[in-house]
Design a protein around this motif. Sequence first.
Motif, PDB file in Angstrom:
ATOM      1  N   PRO A   2      -7.028  93.249  58.317  1.00  0.00           N
ATOM      2  CA  PRO A   2      -7.455  91.860  58.127  1.00  0.00           C
ATOM      3  C   PRO A   2      -6.303  90.913  57.826  1.00  0.00           C
ATOM      4  O   PRO A   2      -6.367  89.721  58.164  1.00  0.00           O
ATOM      5  CB  PRO A   2      -8.424  91.942  56.946  1.00  0.00           C
ATOM      6  N   PRO A   9      -7.108  87.830  48.561  1.00  0.00           N
ATOM      7  CA  PRO A   9      -8.386  88.403  49.025  1.00  0.00           C
ATOM      8  C   PRO A   9      -8.210  89.307  50.247  1.00  0.00           C
ATOM      9  O   PRO A   9      -8.881  90.343  50.352  1.00  0.00           O
ATOM     10  CB  PRO A   9      -9.228  87.169  49.361  1.00  0.00           C
ATOM     11  N   LEU A  10      -7.327  88.917  51.147  1.00  0.00           N
ATOM     12  CA  LEU A  10      -7.094  89.729  52.345  1.00  0.00           C
ATOM     13  C   LEU A  10      -6.419  91.045  51.999  1.00  0.00           C
ATOM     14  O   LEU A  10      -6.748  92.096  52.568  1.00  0.00           O
ATOM     15  CB  LEU A  10      -6.234  88.949  53.341  1.00  0.00           C
ATOM     16  N   GLU A  48      -9.019  98.302  50.604  1.00  0.00           N
ATOM     17  CA  GLU A  48     -10.278  99.028  50.712  1.00  0.00           C
ATOM     18  C   GLU A  48     -10.409  99.712  52.072  1.00  0.00           C
ATOM     19  O   GLU A  48     -10.856 100.856  52.166  1.00  0.00           O
ATOM     20  CB  GLU A  48     -11.461  98.077  50.485  1.00  0.00           C
ATOM     21  N   ILE A  49     -10.021  99.011  53.123  1.00  0.00           N
ATOM     22  CA  ILE A  49     -10.148  99.567  54.475  1.00  0.00           C
ATOM     23  C   ILE A  49      -9.283 100.812  54.649  1.00  0.00           C
ATOM     24  O   ILE A  49      -9.715 101.824  55.221  1.00  0.00           O
ATOM     25  CB  ILE A  49      -9.775  98.507  55.529  1.00  0.00           C
ATOM     26  N   ASP A  78      -6.699  92.628  49.180  1.00  0.00           N
ATOM     27  CA  ASP A  78      -7.710  93.472  48.537  1.00  0.00           C
ATOM     28  C   ASP A  78      -8.593  94.142  49.580  1.00  0.00           C
ATOM     29  O   ASP A  78      -8.906  95.344  49.468  1.00  0.00           O
ATOM     30  CB  ASP A  78      -8.575  92.635  47.589  1.00  0.00           C
ATOM     31  N   ARG A  79      -8.992  93.382  50.564  1.00  0.00           N
ATOM     32  CA  ARG A  79      -9.841  93.962  51.627  1.00  0.00           C
ATOM     33  C   ARG A  79      -9.068  95.003  52.418  1.00  0.00           C
ATOM     34  O   ARG A  79      -9.602  96.052  52.783  1.00  0.00           O
ATOM     35  CB  ARG A  79     -10.341  92.856  52.546  1.00  0.00           C
ATOM     36  N   ARG A  80      -7.809  94.735  52.685  1.00  0.00           N
ATOM     37  CA  ARG A  80      -6.979  95.704  53.407  1.00  0.00           C
ATOM     38  C   ARG A  80      -6.878  97.014  52.633  1.00  0.00           C
ATOM     39  O   ARG A  80      -6.959  98.105  53.210  1.00  0.00           O
ATOM     40  CB  ARG A  80      -5.584  95.115  53.637  1.00  0.00           C
TER      41      ARG A  80
END
Length: 237
Positions: free
Chosen positions: A77, A186-187, A193-194, A189-191
């Motif tokens: 992301p 935020p990006l 998790e992925i 953090d999402r990365r």
Amino acid sequence: MPSTALDPTGHRAAWNSVMTGYLPGLADLEQVITTAAERRTGPPARILDLGGGPGLFAERLATRWPAARITVADLDPVLLALARAALPTTVTTVETDLTDPSWPATTGTGYHLVTAVMTVHYLNPAAIRSLYAEIRRILAPGGLLVVADVMPDDGLPALMTALEAPPGQAWSHWWSQLASAPEFAPLMDRRTEIFRSRPPAEFTPALSWHAAAARAAGFPEAGALWRHGRHAALAAC
């Protein structure tokens, strides 16, 4: 956070420097790819760049072929946000998991050129074989696949391979710069998790392995298009 809040210019320029270190001869490779595509079908009308990251190659392709419809597919992301914030409207970005056999549903079909540059080493052998089979199905008649990655040749002198040690420090520095920027939090953090349960396979067989896998996936022709030390490019059509 919307990609419009991001300033991608410096980060994308730094990424280009890092990738040039990881893939010596990158500019020559890109020229070889575009020349091969034009010789095969003329300027390609539809292009898919798998694992296209922040879209630097796609941007250069859009400059060379302004009429082309280009899709950048990636799972990261952060990299996709950088691409979306910078690429022209002729380039579409999609979040795609290449380990999921249904990934073509996100990209569509009918591509005249499909590229994967420094992408397939993240996948295990079964996933690469599946990827080649899916690409064969989404290519337009006469279309071309080019895969460039670490594809060592056992005949290369040891000195040549030693000179191509990946610049891991530059890679780490690039990501630490993004991690320190609040707009990327935020990006990032999402990365995290992925990729938490997705360690890279680091599968780097010889080019002959890739050629055999492409032929097994239904490509009548598959072989070497380019080589620079341990790095090489497979062309399949």
